[in-house]
Design a protein around this motif. Sequence first.
Motif, PDB file in Angstrom:
ATOM      1  N   MET A   1       0.834  -1.190   0.000  1.00  0.00           N
ATOM      2  CA  MET A   1       0.000   0.000   0.000  1.00  0.00           C
ATOM      3  C   MET A   1       0.878   1.253   0.000  1.00  0.00           C
ATOM      4  SD  MET A   1      -3.063  -0.890   2.667  1.00  0.00           S
ATOM      5  CE  MET A   1      -4.150  -2.279   2.378  1.00  0.00           C
ATOM      6  N   LYS A   2       0.416   2.277  -0.695  1.00  0.00           N
ATOM      7  CA  LYS A   2       1.165   3.506  -0.743  1.00  0.00           C
ATOM      8  C   LYS A   2       0.862   4.359   0.487  1.00  0.00           C
ATOM      9  CE  LYS A   2       1.652   5.787  -4.499  1.00  0.00           C
ATOM     10  NZ  LYS A   2       1.413   6.572  -5.713  1.00  0.00           N
ATOM     11  N   THR A   5      -0.466  10.579   0.178  1.00  0.00           N
ATOM     12  CA  THR A   5       0.220  11.632  -0.543  1.00  0.00           C
ATOM     13  C   THR A   5      -0.055  12.955   0.160  1.00  0.00           C
ATOM     14  OG1 THR A   5      -0.003  10.449  -2.628  1.00  0.00           O
ATOM     15  CG2 THR A   5       0.451  12.804  -2.762  1.00  0.00           C
ATOM     16  N   ARG A 162      -8.468  -1.998  -7.484  1.00  0.00           N
ATOM     17  CA  ARG A 162      -7.688  -1.052  -6.682  1.00  0.00           C
ATOM     18  C   ARG A 162      -8.637   0.007  -6.135  1.00  0.00           C
ATOM     19  NH1 ARG A 162      -2.568   0.109  -5.667  1.00  0.00           N
ATOM     20  NH2 ARG A 162      -1.885   2.251  -5.315  1.00  0.00           N
ATOM     21  N   VAL A 164      -8.830   3.694  -4.215  1.00  0.00           N
ATOM     22  CA  VAL A 164      -8.116   4.921  -3.874  1.00  0.00           C
ATOM     23  C   VAL A 164      -9.063   5.864  -3.148  1.00  0.00           C
ATOM     24  CG1 VAL A 164      -6.798   6.885  -4.788  1.00  0.00           C
ATOM     25  CG2 VAL A 164      -6.718   4.657  -5.965  1.00  0.00           C
ATOM     26  N   LEU A 179      -5.312   3.982   5.402  1.00  0.00           N
ATOM     27  CA  LEU A 179      -4.399   3.078   4.697  1.00  0.00           C
ATOM     28  C   LEU A 179      -4.610   1.628   5.097  1.00  0.00           C
ATOM     29  CD1 LEU A 179      -1.057   5.059   4.626  1.00  0.00           C
ATOM     30  CD2 LEU A 179      -2.405   4.324   2.668  1.00  0.00           C
ATOM     31  N   ASP A 183      -5.998   1.062  -0.872  1.00  0.00           N
ATOM     32  CA  ASP A 183      -4.706   0.804  -1.501  1.00  0.00           C
ATOM     33  C   ASP A 183      -3.862   2.067  -1.603  1.00  0.00           C
ATOM     34  OD1 ASP A 183      -5.137  -2.029  -2.176  1.00  0.00           O
ATOM     35  OD2 ASP A 183      -6.700  -1.232  -3.486  1.00  0.00           O
ATOM     36  N   GLU A 184      -4.529   3.204  -1.668  1.00  0.00           N
ATOM     37  CA  GLU A 184      -3.839   4.489  -1.810  1.00  0.00           C
ATOM     38  C   GLU A 184      -4.720   5.556  -1.188  1.00  0.00           C
ATOM     39  OE1 GLU A 184      -2.270   7.464  -5.428  1.00  0.00           O
ATOM     40  OE2 GLU A 184      -3.045   5.458  -5.891  1.00  0.00           O
ATOM     41  N   VAL A 186      -4.934   9.748  -1.004  1.00  0.00           N
ATOM     42  CA  VAL A 186      -4.422  11.036  -1.458  1.00  0.00           C
ATOM     43  C   VAL A 186      -5.152  12.138  -0.707  1.00  0.00           C
ATOM     44  CG1 VAL A 186      -4.149  12.592  -3.422  1.00  0.00           C
ATOM     45  CG2 VAL A 186      -3.841  10.122  -3.734  1.00  0.00           C
TER      46      VAL A 186
END
Length: 233
Positions: A1-2, A5, A162, A164, A179, A183-184, A186
């Motif tokens: 996982m990212k 941001t 995915r 987001v 998170l 998965d992401e 932002v």
Amino acid sequence: MKAPTITRDITLPLNDRRHAGRVLANKLAHHAGQDNLLVLGLPRGGVPVAFEVARALHAPLDIFMVRKLGLPGHEEYAMGAIASGGVRIMTPLPGLNIASSEIAEVVAREHDELVRREQLYRGQRPPLSLESRTVIVVDDGLATGTSMRAAVLAIRQQRPARLVVAVPVGAQASCQALLADADEVVCAAMPCPFRAVSLWYKAFGQTSDEEVLALLDQARRSHEGALKAIHES
């Protein structure tokens, strides 16, 4: 996982939700042009933001219904949330003893409103399929993150490829906590102290049902026109 941001080059406060959507779209540009991309807005306030994101990424726009469960007598505080698909999450409230009958009453009321809005916004159109797609779920901000988490858990049940989470502004702890399920994540800006989403907008009036309907119709016609032009070229 990212990791979430974190963007520090955004001037706050944002003008309004449409402006916030254009700002957020810039931070999601890496998703533009992806096959099976879908943007979901959380009504009502998330839809104007999601509209701009979908337009910039050339993606279809749909809604995903979620309702905050307000604490009886203090409805501004979330004790949980419900989402389409029967998902319900509750937030621990140490020191508070809320009767199960009161919780059931709030859940029933918010479920009725969730159903009303979904029927109003969709009409006879079925929801777009989420399975095997990259799904970007958008709201106008994250305070506690309770409603977004309910939405994410419900969306997961439909097996996207995915998932987001994207918001123009959010509390850092809430963005990071998501998170565990997305998965992401932002978050275009995470001011501290955060306090409330409304503080980070110059104009933050309530989004109306009529505005949601108009934006969904405009997005649908625009995307269908773009697909037609591609097929005819």
